[in-house]
Design a protein around this motif. Structure first.
Motif, PDB file in Angstrom:
ATOM      1  N   ASP A 182       0.830  -1.208   0.000  1.00  0.00           N
ATOM      2  CA  ASP A 182       0.000   0.000   0.000  1.00  0.00           C
ATOM      3  C   ASP A 182       0.865   1.259   0.000  1.00  0.00           C
ATOM      4  OD1 ASP A 182      -2.402  -1.420  -0.008  1.00  0.00           O
ATOM      5  OD2 ASP A 182      -2.383  -1.642   2.179  1.00  0.00           O
ATOM      6  N   VAL A 183       1.934   1.240   0.794  1.00  0.00           N
ATOM      7  CA  VAL A 183       2.863   2.376   0.816  1.00  0.00           C
ATOM      8  C   VAL A 183       3.534   2.532  -0.541  1.00  0.00           C
ATOM      9  CG1 VAL A 183       4.995   3.263   1.832  1.00  0.00           C
ATOM     10  CG2 VAL A 183       3.268   2.202   3.293  1.00  0.00           C
ATOM     11  N   LEU A 184       3.914   1.401  -1.143  1.00  0.00           N
ATOM     12  CA  LEU A 184       4.540   1.429  -2.460  1.00  0.00           C
ATOM     13  C   LEU A 184       3.601   2.045  -3.485  1.00  0.00           C
ATOM     14  CD1 LEU A 184       6.996   0.564  -4.197  1.00  0.00           C
ATOM     15  CD2 LEU A 184       5.818  -1.607  -4.580  1.00  0.00           C
ATOM     16  N   ALA A 185       2.331   1.654  -3.437  1.00  0.00           N
ATOM     17  CA  ALA A 185       1.349   2.186  -4.387  1.00  0.00           C
ATOM     18  C   ALA A 185       1.178   3.697  -4.216  1.00  0.00           C
ATOM     19  CB  ALA A 185       0.013   1.480  -4.208  1.00  0.00           C
ATOM     20  N   LYS A 186       1.147   4.166  -2.962  1.00  0.00           N
ATOM     21  CA  LYS A 186       1.011   5.603  -2.704  1.00  0.00           C
ATOM     22  C   LYS A 186       2.232   6.361  -3.204  1.00  0.00           C
ATOM     23  CE  LYS A 186      -2.074   5.218   1.300  1.00  0.00           C
ATOM     24  NZ  LYS A 186      -2.220   5.454   2.765  1.00  0.00           N
ATOM     25  N   ASN A 187       3.408   5.781  -2.986  1.00  0.00           N
ATOM     26  CA  ASN A 187       4.636   6.433  -3.446  1.00  0.00           C
ATOM     27  C   ASN A 187       4.666   6.547  -4.972  1.00  0.00           C
ATOM     28  OD1 ASN A 187       5.571   6.730  -0.852  1.00  0.00           O
ATOM     29  ND2 ASN A 187       6.895   4.931  -0.897  1.00  0.00           N
ATOM     30  N   ILE A 188       4.225   5.489  -5.646  1.00  0.00           N
ATOM     31  CA  ILE A 188       4.203   5.501  -7.107  1.00  0.00           C
ATOM     32  C   ILE A 188       3.220   6.551  -7.610  1.00  0.00           C
ATOM     33  CG2 ILE A 188       3.520   4.176  -9.151  1.00  0.00           C
ATOM     34  CD1 ILE A 188       4.676   1.706  -7.789  1.00  0.00           C
ATOM     35  N   ASP A 189       2.046   6.615  -6.979  1.00  0.00           N
ATOM     36  CA  ASP A 189       1.037   7.588  -7.403  1.00  0.00           C
ATOM     37  C   ASP A 189       1.543   9.017  -7.226  1.00  0.00           C
ATOM     38  OD1 ASP A 189      -1.787   8.221  -8.202  1.00  0.00           O
ATOM     39  OD2 ASP A 189      -1.781   9.156  -6.225  1.00  0.00           O
ATOM     40  N   LYS A 190       2.184   9.274  -6.084  1.00  0.00           N
ATOM     41  CA  LYS A 190       2.738  10.614  -5.830  1.00  0.00           C
ATOM     42  C   LYS A 190       3.830  10.949  -6.835  1.00  0.00           C
ATOM     43  CE  LYS A 190       5.130  13.347  -2.289  1.00  0.00           C
ATOM     44  NZ  LYS A 190       5.689  13.337  -0.915  1.00  0.00           N
ATOM     45  N   GLN A 191       4.712   9.980  -7.092  1.00  0.00           N
ATOM     46  CA  GLN A 191       5.809  10.215  -8.022  1.00  0.00           C
ATOM     47  C   GLN A 191       5.288  10.462  -9.438  1.00  0.00           C
ATOM     48  OE1 GLN A 191       8.923  10.665  -7.373  1.00  0.00           O
ATOM     49  NE2 GLN A 191       9.728  10.736  -9.455  1.00  0.00           N
ATOM     50  N   LYS A 192       4.290   9.722  -9.862  1.00  0.00           N
ATOM     51  CA  LYS A 192       3.723   9.901 -11.201  1.00  0.00           C
ATOM     52  C   LYS A 192       3.176  11.321 -11.372  1.00  0.00           C
ATOM     53  CE  LYS A 192       1.137   6.717 -13.036  1.00  0.00           C
ATOM     54  NZ  LYS A 192       0.094   5.659 -13.196  1.00  0.00           N
ATOM     55  N   ARG A 193       2.492  11.814 -10.333  1.00  0.00           N
ATOM     56  CA  ARG A 193       1.915  13.151 -10.418  1.00  0.00           C
ATOM     57  C   ARG A 193       3.005  14.215 -10.485  1.00  0.00           C
ATOM     58  NH1 ARG A 193      -0.292  14.043  -5.888  1.00  0.00           N
ATOM     59  NH2 ARG A 193      -0.398  11.987  -4.896  1.00  0.00           N
ATOM     60  N   LEU A 194       4.074  14.043  -9.693  1.00  0.00           N
ATOM     61  CA  LEU A 194       5.170  15.007  -9.713  1.00  0.00           C
ATOM     62  C   LEU A 194       5.911  14.974 -11.043  1.00  0.00           C
ATOM     63  CD1 LEU A 194       6.704  14.714  -6.124  1.00  0.00           C
ATOM     64  CD2 LEU A 194       5.571  16.708  -7.122  1.00  0.00           C
ATOM     65  N   VAL A 195       6.152  13.778 -11.566  1.00  0.00           N
ATOM     66  CA  VAL A 195       6.847  13.649 -12.844  1.00  0.00           C
ATOM     67  C   VAL A 195       6.070  14.357 -13.944  1.00  0.00           C
ATOM     68  CG1 VAL A 195       7.455  12.013 -14.675  1.00  0.00           C
ATOM     69  CG2 VAL A 195       8.154  11.560 -12.327  1.00  0.00           C
ATOM     70  N   GLU A 196       4.767  14.148 -13.984  1.00  0.00           N
ATOM     71  CA  GLU A 196       3.956  14.787 -15.013  1.00  0.00           C
ATOM     72  C   GLU A 196       3.935  16.306 -14.841  1.00  0.00           C
ATOM     73  OE1 GLU A 196       2.707  13.660 -17.817  1.00  0.00           O
ATOM     74  OE2 GLU A 196       3.756  11.801 -17.277  1.00  0.00           O
ATOM     75  N   ARG A 197       3.977  16.756 -13.597  1.00  0.00           N
ATOM     76  CA  ARG A 197       3.995  18.199 -13.335  1.00  0.00           C
ATOM     77  C   ARG A 197       5.284  18.823 -13.867  1.00  0.00           C
ATOM     78  NH1 ARG A 197       2.601  20.843  -7.434  1.00  0.00           N
ATOM     79  NH2 ARG A 197       2.839  23.053  -7.984  1.00  0.00           N
ATOM     80  N   TYR A 198       6.420  18.220 -13.511  1.00  0.00           N
ATOM     81  CA  TYR A 198       7.701  18.753 -13.965  1.00  0.00           C
ATOM     82  C   TYR A 198       7.872  18.566 -15.476  1.00  0.00           C
ATOM     83  CZ  TYR A 198       8.880  18.813  -8.985  1.00  0.00           C
ATOM     84  OH  TYR A 198       8.887  19.042  -7.622  1.00  0.00           O
ATOM     85  N   ARG A 199       7.378  17.468 -15.979  1.00  0.00           N
ATOM     86  CA  ARG A 199       7.464  17.205 -17.415  1.00  0.00           C
ATOM     87  C   ARG A 199       6.695  18.262 -18.198  1.00  0.00           C
ATOM     88  NH1 ARG A 199       4.927  11.879 -20.370  1.00  0.00           N
ATOM     89  NH2 ARG A 199       5.988  12.061 -22.385  1.00  0.00           N
TER      90      ARG A 199
END
Length: 246
Positions: A182-199
């Protein structure tokens, strides 16, 4: 902090206006709404300054090492890593930011000695990362990993083993703790959103985008790797290499 931010934005706006009178390279394929790709003020013939924007476990260190094989490039690694000045014995850029120095001034000092640097977004705040992306007159290289799960697991392995380079022997002797899915899934979701923001920000500002899989993936083609590097060097305004680095 308000005064520093206001000063940074004001100076950045003035420098952007001044750069419009300089000869420009062609605008990137991102479209006509991107910022002009103009070199920072300096000696005639110098290549434009650049920043590699990446997150951890995207092959950024190897990527910076690869760029440093070019004779025209001096790419600094992670100047805003807290260990840069303490453990590595280099200039304490991160400490200067902590002491209130404007990001604009610190980045300018880095460019005074290097043609570029690679930066991990985890080492600054979101606001600071966005300010760095908008820094005027630079080339931006956005490096990311398309497989977010592999990046997250790789990051967990590195954090638990306390080893960040590709040394399988050091990693394999580590007694790893199980991952909480569950923690892994939350980390991935957060990272995906940040990557798309910076991208998205990098694309709007004009950038060269490259994925981990383009260079290091198991199905990466040697010819395609060479073409990616040639395109990158063309984007930076420097000659391509006669042969790929080993």
């Amino acid at each position: 902090r308000f005064a520093h931010d206001y000063n940074r934005r004001t100076v950045g706006a003035v420098q952007e206006l001044l750069s419009r009178s300089e000869p420009r390279a062609a605008v990137s394929d991102a479209g006509s709404d991107t910022l002009p790709l103009a070199p920072l003020p300096g000696a005639a013939g110098t290549i434009p300054k650049f920043v590699i924007i990446a997150s951890a476990r995207t092959g950024s260190t190897t990527f910076a090492d690869l760029l440093n094989t070019h004779p025209a490039v001096t790419c600094l690694a992670e100047p805003f890593n807290p260990e840069h000045g303490i453990k590595w014995g280099r200039k304490q850029y991160f400490q200067r930011l902590q002491n209130g120095a404007p990001l604009y001034d610190v980045v300018g000092d880095i460019f005074a000695e290097h043609t570029g640097f690679k930066h991990l977004t985890e080492q600054l705040t979101v606001a600071q990362n966005e300010s760095l992306i908008r820094y005027p007159g630079i080339r931006r290289i956005f490096l990311w990993r398309q497989n977010h799960l592999q990046r997250a697991v790789s990051n967990h392995i590195s954090m638990q083993s306390r080893h960040w380079r590709s040394d399988a022997n050091k990693v394999m002797v580590t007694r790893f703790k199980p991952l909480d899915i569950d923690v892994l899934a939350k980390n991935i979701d957060k990272q995906k959103r940040l990557v798309e923001r910076y991208r998205s920000l990098c694309k709007a500002a004009g950038c060269f985008e490259v994925a981990y899989e383009d260079l290091y993936g198991p199905v990466a083609d040697l010819g395609e790797q060479r073409q990616t590097l040639d395109n990158l060097f063309n984007y930076l305004g420097i000659d391509t290499l006669d042969r790929l680095p080993s």
